[in-house]
Structure formats: structure tokens, C-alpha cells
Design a protein around this motif. Structure first.
Motif, PDB file in Angstrom:
ATOM      1  N   LYS A 187       0.829  -1.207   0.000  1.00 48.96           N
ATOM      2  CA  LYS A 187       0.000   0.000   0.000  1.00 48.96           C
ATOM      3  C   LYS A 187       0.866   1.260   0.000  1.00 48.96           C
ATOM      4  CE  LYS A 187      -4.083   1.983   2.214  1.00 48.96           C
ATOM      5  NZ  LYS A 187      -3.644   3.380   2.151  1.00 48.96           N
ATOM      6  N   GLN A 190       1.815   1.807  -3.498  1.00 49.75           N
ATOM      7  CA  GLN A 190       0.691   2.232  -4.318  1.00 49.75           C
ATOM      8  C   GLN A 190       0.254   3.659  -4.009  1.00 49.75           C
ATOM      9  OE1 GLN A 190      -1.881  -1.056  -3.210  1.00 49.75           O
ATOM     10  NE2 GLN A 190      -1.611  -2.035  -5.218  1.00 49.75           N
ATOM     11  N   ASP A 191       0.384   4.070  -2.757  1.00 47.46           N
ATOM     12  CA  ASP A 191      -0.061   5.413  -2.356  1.00 47.46           C
ATOM     13  C   ASP A 191       0.937   6.512  -2.691  1.00 47.46           C
ATOM     14  OD1 ASP A 191      -2.346   4.262  -1.382  1.00 47.46           O
ATOM     15  OD2 ASP A 191      -1.784   4.397   0.743  1.00 47.46           O
ATOM     16  N   ASP A 192       2.156   6.124  -2.992  1.00 50.25           N
ATOM     17  CA  ASP A 192       3.208   7.105  -3.299  1.00 50.25           C
ATOM     18  C   ASP A 192       3.157   7.426  -4.791  1.00 50.25           C
ATOM     19  OD1 ASP A 192       5.533   8.570  -3.750  1.00 50.25           O
ATOM     20  OD2 ASP A 192       6.681   7.436  -2.253  1.00 50.25           O
ATOM     21  N   ARG A 193       2.781   8.652  -5.119  1.00 55.84           N
ATOM     22  CA  ARG A 193       2.642   9.051  -6.522  1.00 55.84           C
ATOM     23  C   ARG A 193       3.959   8.995  -7.293  1.00 55.84           C
ATOM     24  NH1 ARG A 193      -1.413  14.354  -6.274  1.00 55.84           N
ATOM     25  NH2 ARG A 193      -3.213  13.252  -5.361  1.00 55.84           N
ATOM     26  N   ARG A 200       5.622  -0.118  -8.965  1.00 57.22           N
ATOM     27  CA  ARG A 200       4.173  -0.061  -8.774  1.00 57.22           C
ATOM     28  C   ARG A 200       3.489  -1.269  -9.427  1.00 57.22           C
ATOM     29  NH1 ARG A 200       0.804   3.922  -7.399  1.00 57.22           N
ATOM     30  NH2 ARG A 200       2.441   5.501  -7.616  1.00 57.22           N
TER      31      ARG A 200
END
Length: 215
Positions: A187, A190-193, A200
Motif C-alpha cells: 500500500k 501504491q499510495d506514493d505518486r 508499482r
């Protein structure tokens, strides 16, 4: 009348200059000679450094080409560069030597990367890169706790190598059978742009596998 005064003042200036020159000419000439030698010596040093750097660059490129066909010989060439090359190429050669070593001896490669990580002279970013490469070298053989110990300090929110470190931590958690920890690190990826597409994509794949397998 003014012309006479001007001529007198010019004569006085000339006399003062001649007096000062006679008194200080050794100092002035010595200073000028010193400047010439210093500038000349510096330019000669720059020339030698440029020659050494160019020669090291050619040897480094040759070792890179050799690594495609003979890793052992390339490793030896990188080792020689690490001992003899100017500082920039010396650091690159140490990294490449450890990379070639990882093909045949991963624990030894991890030790080589650890030595780089302990070298404050290469700077904190390259030290962190060496720590990451050491963890990667051991990913198939080290216990999960060891991988976690190595990678977790690199997984901070502002860490230069946080994306790869989080992936190692997710894999270590999977290896340990700790699904909650694995999901937490997936997560985080996935949450890190700013997570790279490759990292990813692998995180998404692991997440899909988790979803398919159920809770």
C-alpha cells in the motif's frame, strides 16, 4: 606657467617611481615569477588530471563491454580501477566490481556493498544506494529479519531509494509469512505518486494475488 608646474609634477612622479622601483623591484619581480609558476603548475596539474580521467574512462568502458562476455575478467578490471583510478571512477568501479561479484558470490557482493555503505567519503546518497544493493544481493538467502533490518531505514517518506526499499520489505514480509506487513508495504508503494512504474506494477500484481487468494 601651468605647463611648467605640470612638467615639474611629472618629474617628481617619475623620480618617486624610480626610487620605489629600485627599492622594491626584487619583490615585484619575485611575486610576478611566483604567479607565473603557480598558474603554470595549476594548469599542468589540471592537464594531468584530465589525462588520468580520460584514461580511466576508457578503461571503465572497456570493462563494461567485457562484463557482457566475461564477468570474472571484468571484475578484475573493475578491481584495478577501484585501486588506481581518480576518485569518481574509483567509486563507480567499486560499485561495478560488487555488481559483477554478485553473479557468483552474493554474500561477498553484499560485503563489498557494505564496505561502500560504510565509506563516508562517497556521500550519503551513494551510501544509501550501497545499502540497498547489499539488501538486493541477499534477498534470496538472508532471513526476513535481516532484510527488514537493512531495508527499513531506507523506506522513509523522503528516502531517495524508498520505492525499492519498500518492495524489499514487502518481499521480506511475504517470505516471513507476515501478510499484514506485506500489504502495508504494498500500500505504501501504491499510495506514493512517485513510485516508479515497474515497482508499482509489481506491487499491484502482489495485491491482485492477495485479493484472489482471499483473507
Amino acid at each position: 606657467m601651468a605647463d611648467i608646474f605640470d612638467e615639474v609634477e611629472e618629474d617628481l612622479r617619475r623620480a618617486r617611481f624610480e626610487t620605489l622601483w629600485k627599492k622594491f623591484w626584487p619583490v615585484i619581480v619575485g611575486a610576478a615569477v611566483t604567479v607565473v609558476f603557480v598558474v603554470g603548475g595549476w594548469r599542468f596539474y589540471d592537464h594531468l588530471q584530465a589525462q588520468r580521467s580520460a584514461a580511466a574512462g576508457a578503461r571503465f568502458e572497456s570493462a563494461l563491454r567485457l562484463s557482457r562476455t566475461s564477468g570474472t575478467e571484468a571484475e578484475a578490471q573493475f578491481a584495478a580501477l577501484a585501486a588506481e583510478a581518480p576518485s569518481g571512477y574509483r567509486i563507480l568501479a567499486r560499485f561495478r566490481q560488487a555488481t559483477e561479484l554478485a553473479v557468483r558470490d552474493k554474500p561477498a557482493a553484499a560485503a563489498a556493498f557494505d564496505a561502500l555503505a560504510a565509506d563516508a567519503g562517497i556521500g550519503p546518497v551513494l551510501q544509501d544506494l550501497a545499502r540497498l544493493r547489499a539488501a538486493y544481493a541477499l534477498i534470496d538467502s538472508a532471513p526476513p529479519a535481516e532484510l527488514t533490518r537493512r531495508a527499513e531505514p531506507l523506506a522513509t517518506a523522503d528516502g531517495s531509494f524508498r520505492h525499492s526499499a519498500r518492495e524489499i520489505l514487502a518481499l521480506a514480509a511475504l517470505k516471513a509469512g507476515d501478510r499484514p506487513a506485506a500489504e502495508r508495504w504494498i500500500k505504501a508503494i501504491q499510495d506514493d505518486r512517485e513510485s516508479p512504474q515497474g515497482v508499482r506494477g509489481r506491487a499491484d500484481l502482489m495485491s491482485t494475488v492477495f485479493s484472489a487468494s482471499g483473507s
